[in-house]
Design an enzyme around this catalytic site. Sequence first.
Site, short mmCIF file in Angstrom:
data_model
loop_
_atom_site.label_atom_id
_atom_site.label_comp_id
_atom_site.label_asym_id
_atom_site.label_seq_id
_atom_site.Cartn_x
_atom_site.Cartn_y
_atom_site.Cartn_z
N GLU A 273 0.84 -1.21 0.00
CA GLU A 273 0.00 0.00 0.00
C GLU A 273 0.87 1.26 0.00
OE1 GLU A 273 -2.17 -0.52 3.65
OE2 GLU A 273 -3.42 -2.12 2.85
N PRO A 274 1.67 1.45 -1.03
CA PRO A 274 2.56 2.61 -1.03
C PRO A 274 1.80 3.90 -1.30
CG PRO A 274 2.68 1.51 -3.14
CD PRO A 274 1.76 0.67 -2.29
N ARG A 276 3.27 7.73 -0.01
CA ARG A 276 4.27 8.78 -0.10
C ARG A 276 5.38 8.50 -1.10
NH1 ARG A 276 5.12 12.07 4.30
NH2 ARG A 276 4.15 10.43 5.55
N CYS A 342 -4.18 32.95 9.97
CA CYS A 342 -4.11 33.53 11.31
C CYS A 342 -3.89 32.47 12.37
CB CYS A 342 -5.38 34.31 11.59
SG CYS A 342 -5.62 35.56 10.32
C1 LIG Z 1 -1.64 6.06 4.95
C2 LIG Z 1 -1.61 4.60 4.77
C3 LIG Z 1 -0.77 4.01 3.81
C4 LIG Z 1 0.22 4.80 2.99
O1 LIG Z 1 1.28 5.25 3.78
P1 LIG Z 1 2.56 5.94 3.11
O2 LIG Z 1 3.40 6.27 4.26
O3 LIG Z 1 2.07 7.15 2.40
O4 LIG Z 1 3.18 4.95 2.20
C5 LIG Z 1 -0.86 2.65 3.62
N1 LIG Z 1 -1.71 1.88 4.34
C6 LIG Z 1 -2.52 2.42 5.28
C7 LIG Z 1 -3.42 1.54 6.04
C8 LIG Z 1 -2.49 3.78 5.54
O5 LIG Z 1 -3.27 4.29 6.48
#
Ligand SMILES: *Cc1c(COP(=O)(O)O)cnc(C)c1O
Length: 413
Positions: A273-274, A276, A342
């Site tokens: 689940e990439p 970033r 602000c």
């Molecule tokens: C946010 C998230 C990701 C992605 O995380 P990155 O640090 O952006 O790779 C993957 N899996 C889950 C469950 C998340 O909450």
Amino acid sequence: MNSFHDKRGVLHAEDVPLPAIAEVLGTPTYVYSQATLERHFRVLSDAFRSADTLLCYSVKACSNLAILSLFAQAGSGFDIVSGGELARVKQAGGDPKRVVFSGVGKTDDELRQALKAGILMFNVESGEELHRLDAVARSLRKRAPFSIRVNPDVDPKTHKYIATGLKTSKFGVPFEDAMALYEQSRRLPGLLARGVDCHIGSQLTEASPVREAVEKVAGFYVALKGQGLPVTHLDVGGGLGITYTKEQPPSVTEYAKAVLEPLRGLEVRLVLEPGRVLVGNAAVLLTRALYRKESSGKRFLVVDAGMNDLLRPALYEAHHDIRPVRPRRGKTTVQDIVGPVCESTDVLGASRALPPIEQGDLLAIMSAGAYGMSMASTYNSRPRPAEVLVAADGWRVVRQRERFEDLWRGETT
Ligand SMILES: *Cc1c(COP(=O)(O)O)cnc(C)c1O
């Protein structure tokens, strides 16, 4: 690895000089590089080629339809955390059969939408959620494929606000409880155990916590199979960090080793689940200098982007490099680069050494692709920025700057 570089004294996105975009659209504006997005996706896919792997881009990192569509075309699946994200994925042409649904607070409506869409699996975060999922699935005469998000209790060595895999975090379920839930699921006809899931945190800059988590989760997966549960998928989440300034996160190859080595010999479909790592360095936020001021010997540069446009510095003490788009010659001075909002926390960059800046000069806030626009708000009634995608054949607007009417859409007097 990114496509933002200086050419003849002007910062470019690929072949497009950033001032050309600012002249047409104004600022603040997010500018994405398609070549960078595609290259990141390809490099990550290639690193996992030796295993049966499904990349599920984490939509919350940057959820613009154009970017989702680009990843969908590259063959990506999607990791979603809300019904809104599922709707975006469908709108962008993503395949629901390649969607995993994470998050601690899914509502009945969201479970129903995702069941109807036929997603790959629900990453379940509590016993109560598992029972709701069973009930909703039965009401639709369906079986919901699920994984339990286990909490491997490893220290991801990242900022405490983005660590999610410690025992004390709100995410996931301890191994002991997870085993009991899988056992219960056998007696719940609305459920189908499909895999195991974990996600230990974000902006990880070391590979060892990843390896440790995968080892633990793989052991658990084997134990489930041993108990005769029909699991086939192992989802190891996202979290690989990027370089904002001096961080040295593991390379994609090192990361792949940390994930794949503990899985050697295991028959499993791997899910990643990439977020970033795919989008973070693929965008800058373009902003313009408004005013310079000095107060008790401290210098400030006020720019037209604020914490409502890019929340990370205010929310997580995050660092983004800030570069003049057309650097002037001269002595550098140290100053705080602040937004117009602000709030005292509206500091985009503290104590930055910058060459001379004049009113109206453009600056680029670097590495703004992940958790940038997706966290933008209209606080202070500031319309959200425009978004631009740069590609080999030029650039196009992929989200118009909000107008004042958009600010009060749905409101009445
Ligand atoms: C946010 C998230 C990701 C992605 O995380 P990155 O640090 O952006 O790779 C993957 N899996 C889950 C469950 C998340 O909450």
